[in-house]
Structures are given as structure tokens and as C-alpha cells.
Design an enzyme around this catalytic site. Structure first.
Site, PDB file in Angstrom:
ATOM      1  N   LYS A   1       1.062  -1.095   0.054  1.00  0.00           N
ATOM      2  CA  LYS A   1       0.086  -0.014   0.314  1.00  0.00           C
ATOM      3  C   LYS A   1       1.031   1.608  -0.393  1.00  0.00           C
ATOM      4  O   LYS A   1       1.471   1.683   0.604  1.00  0.00           O
ATOM      5  CB  LYS A   1      -0.684   0.132   1.269  1.00  0.00           C
ATOM      6  CG  LYS A   1      -1.670   1.388   0.609  1.00  0.00           C
ATOM      7  CD  LYS A   1      -2.942   1.313   2.270  1.00  0.00           C
ATOM      8  CE  LYS A   1      -2.063   1.337   3.768  1.00  0.00           C
ATOM      9  NZ  LYS A   1      -2.573   3.094   3.525  1.00  0.00           N
TER      10      LYS A   1
ATOM     11  N   ASP B   1      -2.998   4.030  -2.563  1.00  0.00           N
ATOM     12  CA  ASP B   1      -4.069   4.871  -1.139  1.00  0.00           C
ATOM     13  C   ASP B   1      -4.315   6.584  -0.970  1.00  0.00           C
ATOM     14  O   ASP B   1      -3.469   6.739   0.085  1.00  0.00           O
ATOM     15  CB  ASP B   1      -3.868   4.067  -0.144  1.00  0.00           C
ATOM     16  CG  ASP B   1      -5.333   4.730   1.149  1.00  0.00           C
ATOM     17  OD1 ASP B   1      -5.852   4.782   1.592  1.00  0.00           O
ATOM     18  OD2 ASP B   1      -4.326   4.479   2.838  1.00  0.00           O
TER      19      ASP B   1
ATOM     20  N   LYS C   1      -7.549   8.401  -1.386  1.00  0.00           N
ATOM     21  CA  LYS C   1      -8.443   8.459  -1.075  1.00  0.00           C
ATOM     22  C   LYS C   1      -9.259   9.709  -1.874  1.00  0.00           C
ATOM     23  O   LYS C   1      -9.451  10.872  -0.807  1.00  0.00           O
ATOM     24  CB  LYS C   1      -8.291   8.995   0.665  1.00  0.00           C
ATOM     25  CG  LYS C   1      -8.004   7.947   1.281  1.00  0.00           C
ATOM     26  CD  LYS C   1      -8.264   8.197   2.949  1.00  0.00           C
ATOM     27  CE  LYS C   1      -8.082   7.052   4.124  1.00  0.00           C
ATOM     28  NZ  LYS C   1      -6.189   6.619   3.599  1.00  0.00           N
TER      29      LYS C   1
ATOM     30  N   THR D   1     -11.293   6.071  10.740  1.00  0.00           N
ATOM     31  CA  THR D   1     -11.662   4.970  12.006  1.00  0.00           C
ATOM     32  C   THR D   1     -11.204   6.830  13.000  1.00  0.00           C
ATOM     33  O   THR D   1     -11.328   6.445  14.447  1.00  0.00           O
ATOM     34  CB  THR D   1     -10.759   4.276  12.653  1.00  0.00           C
ATOM     35  OG1 THR D   1      -9.256   4.608  11.272  1.00  0.00           O
ATOM     36  CG2 THR D   1     -11.144   3.368  11.732  1.00  0.00           C
TER      37      THR D   1
ATOM     38  N   ARG E   1       3.726  -1.180  10.947  1.00  0.00           N
ATOM     39  CA  ARG E   1       4.778  -0.863  11.419  1.00  0.00           C
ATOM     40  C   ARG E   1       5.378  -2.619  12.033  1.00  0.00           C
ATOM     41  O   ARG E   1       5.952  -2.798  12.368  1.00  0.00           O
ATOM     42  CB  ARG E   1       4.370  -0.076  13.031  1.00  0.00           C
ATOM     43  CG  ARG E   1       4.839   1.071  12.031  1.00  0.00           C
ATOM     44  CD  ARG E   1       3.995   2.153  12.862  1.00  0.00           C
ATOM     45  NE  ARG E   1       2.348   2.586  13.142  1.00  0.00           N
ATOM     46  CZ  ARG E   1       1.769   2.980  14.000  1.00  0.00           C
ATOM     47  NH1 ARG E   1       2.846   3.933  14.762  1.00  0.00           N
ATOM     48  NH2 ARG E   1       0.228   2.915  14.247  1.00  0.00           N
TER      49      ARG E   1
HETATM   50  O1  C5P Z   1       1.182   0.675  11.007  1.00  0.00           O
HETATM   51  P1  C5P Z   1      -0.136   0.365  10.846  1.00  0.00           P
HETATM   52  O2  C5P Z   1      -0.533  -1.503  11.101  1.00  0.00           O
HETATM   53  O3  C5P Z   1      -0.772   0.512  12.701  1.00  0.00           O
HETATM   54  O4  C5P Z   1      -0.409   0.990   9.996  1.00  0.00           O
HETATM   55  C1  C5P Z   1      -1.653   1.298   9.610  1.00  0.00           C
HETATM   56  C2  C5P Z   1      -1.809   2.125   8.242  1.00  0.00           C
HETATM   57  O5  C5P Z   1      -3.256   1.586   7.507  1.00  0.00           O
HETATM   58  C3  C5P Z   1      -1.590   2.995   7.857  1.00  0.00           C
HETATM   59  O6  C5P Z   1      -1.201   3.483   6.291  1.00  0.00           O
HETATM   60  C4  C5P Z   1      -2.842   3.979   8.024  1.00  0.00           C
HETATM   61  O7  C5P Z   1      -3.229   5.014   7.646  1.00  0.00           O
HETATM   62  C5  C5P Z   1      -4.218   2.729   7.428  1.00  0.00           C
HETATM   63  N1  C5P Z   1      -5.151   3.403   8.016  1.00  0.00           N
HETATM   64  C6  C5P Z   1      -5.226   3.450   9.445  1.00  0.00           C
HETATM   65  N2  C5P Z   1      -6.406   3.134   9.923  1.00  0.00           N
HETATM   66  C7  C5P Z   1      -7.683   3.924   9.097  1.00  0.00           C
HETATM   67  C8  C5P Z   1      -7.514   3.868   7.529  1.00  0.00           C
HETATM   68  C9  C5P Z   1      -5.886   3.379   6.966  1.00  0.00           C
HETATM   69  O8  C5P Z   1      -5.086   2.679   9.922  1.00  0.00           O
HETATM   70  N3  C5P Z   1      -8.693   3.609   8.919  1.00  0.00           N
END
Ligand code: C5P
Length: 229
Positions: free
Chosen positions: A32, A59, A61, A118, A209
Site C-alpha cells: 500500500k 491509497d 482517498k 477511524t 509498523r
Molecule cells: O502501522 P499500522 O499497521 O498502524 O498502519 C496501518 C495503515 O493503515 C496506515 O497506513 C494507516 O494510515 C492506514 N489506516 C488506518 N486506519 C484507517 C485507515 C487507514 O490505520 N482507518
């Protein structure tokens, strides 16, 4: 069918992202690219990753007037990406225009919608004059997304069970906020493990992460793929 794992490449430079990707292969995961990396590295970088065989979820949006979003979707699709997204709150007219643009250029790019970010809770929604509870608003916008002909939505794993029941097996549910057992939750509050997300009916999980900051990313990836197989 390929991996259900989408790794969030939240890096600030192309070099850092390429360093991370080097040991990976398209069989292990999809990737992504969000705002941070896209703004830093640009469309040529996206193309480079597409050309190396990875399924790319761009992504970005999109949320604008229908004509502008349709044009942006056409441009994104021309990079050869696997999936793109728009905001469902941009309206059914905007989503239909986006989908039509992909159909008109014979694109196989999938298009999904963000329902409610979220980061928005009931209080935040009320400040933009949306009096629905977040879950109701998610349900409403997911319905609008499906009626507009899009392939699915981004949703939290907590919403997945409800959406899967209502929208049938082919509607894509793409879910961030996933934490393999034993990993740091970071700033994510409502989390699920990959196995729980699969159980809830999620189509693809987005993990950042716990993989990108791991000392042994391949090990984490393998474990997630096993948990989700
Ligand atoms: O590091 P982590 O696993 O938290 O990353 C989650 C990814 O999903 C990030 O790129 C974040 O911007 C994205 N994201 C999120 N919650 C959302 C939409 C996208 O964590 N509702």
C-alpha cells in the site's frame, strides 16, 4: 489467489521504501502506497513497483467533484495499480463517476471506498453535523458504496462481521488496525489479530509498523500468511 496481506509502506522516501522491499516478493504480500510516500516519490515510483510484479493499493482517498475524481481514477489506473480508493462521503454520483471512468478505460483496477475514518468518533461526527453513531454511518455509506457499483470498503475489523453478512461474499473488506499477537499496538486502539480478522470475514488486512519496524520482517510476514491461510 495471492496473499491477503497488504503491507502499508509508510516511508518518507523512495530509498527507504526500496530498502525495505528488497527481500520481499509479490507472492508474499501486496503493498500500500499512501499520501506520504506518493507525495515524496511520485507516480514513477509507483510504476516501478508495479513493474516489479507487486499488486499496489494506491491509497489516495480521492474526494472532489465527480469529474475530477473520475479523471484522477483514470490517471491512477493508468499506472497499473491493483486497487485505488475514494471517500464514500463524496456521494453516490462521485462514486459512480469514478467507477464509470475505470470501465470506460477497460481498467481492471479495483476501487473501494472509505466510509468513516477511524479517527472520527461520535463527537467528531456531530461537529460536522452527522448525528448518526459511527457504526450506523459506516453501514449507511457501505450500502451507498455497493449500490454505486464499487468493489468494497475500507473498514475496521470490528465492523467486518456486520458488513460481510449484509453485503455478501464478493464485497471487499479491507482492514487496517491489525496487530499480530505480541506486537506493539502503537496508536491503534481497536485492534484484532490476523486470524480474528479472517474469522470476521475480512478480505485483506493492512499491516504497517508491526512489519516495517520489525528486525525480522520476513518472519512476521510468514507468520501472518500462515495465520490467514
Ligand atoms: O502501522 P499500522 O499497521 O498502524 O498502519 C496501518 C495503515 O493503515 C496506515 O497506513 C494507516 O494510515 C492506514 N489506516 C488506518 N486506519 C484507517 C485507515 C487507514 O490505520 N482507518
Amino acid at each position: 489467489m495471492g496473499s491477503k496481506l497488504i503491507i502499508a509502506l509508510d516511508f518518507s522516501t523512495a530509498e527507504a521504501a526500496l530498502r525495505f522491499i528488497r527481500p520481499l516478493s509479490p507472492e508474499l504480500c501486496r503493498l500500500k502506497i499512501g499520501f506520504e510516500l506518493f507525495v515524496a516519490a511520485g507516480p514513477d515510483f509507483v510504476k516501478k513497483l508495479v513493474d516489479s510484479g507487486f499488486d499496489i493499493f494506491l491509497d489516495l482517498k480521492f474526494h472532489d467533484i465527480p469529474n475530477t475524481v473520475a479523471s484522477a481514477c483514470r490517471s491512477a489506473s493508468s499506472l497499473g495499480v491493483w486497487m485505488i480508493n475514494v471517500h464514500a462521503s463524496g456521494s453516490d454520483v462521485m462514486m459512480r463517476a469514478a467507477k464509470q471512468a475505470l470501465i470506460d478505460c477497460d481498467s481492471s483496477t479495483k476501487i473501494i471506498a472509505v466510509t468513516v475514518l477511524t479517527s472520527m468518533d461520535a463527537h467528531q461526527l456531530s461537529k460536522i453535523n452527522i448525528t448518526n453513531q459511527p457504526a450506523e454511518q459506516v453501514k449507511y455509506l457501505a450500502e451507498l458504496t455497493q449500490q454505486s457499483g464499487l468493489d468494497g470498503v475500507v473498514c475496521s475489523a470490528q465492523e467486518a462481521t456486520m458488513l460481510r453478512e449484509h453485503h455478501g461474499k464478493d464485497f471487499l473488506l479491507v482492514t487496517p488496525g491489525i496487530r499480530p499477537e505480541g506486537s506493539q499496538r502503537g496508536d491503534q486502539s481497536r485492534i484484532m489479530t490476523p486470524a480474528q480478522a479472517l474469522e470476521a470475514g475480512v478480505s485483506y488486512i493492512v499491516v504497517g509498523r508491526p512489519i516495517t519496524q520489525s528486525n525480522e520482517p520476513l518472519k512476521v510476514i510468514d507468520k501472518i500468511n500462515v495465520d490467514m491461510s
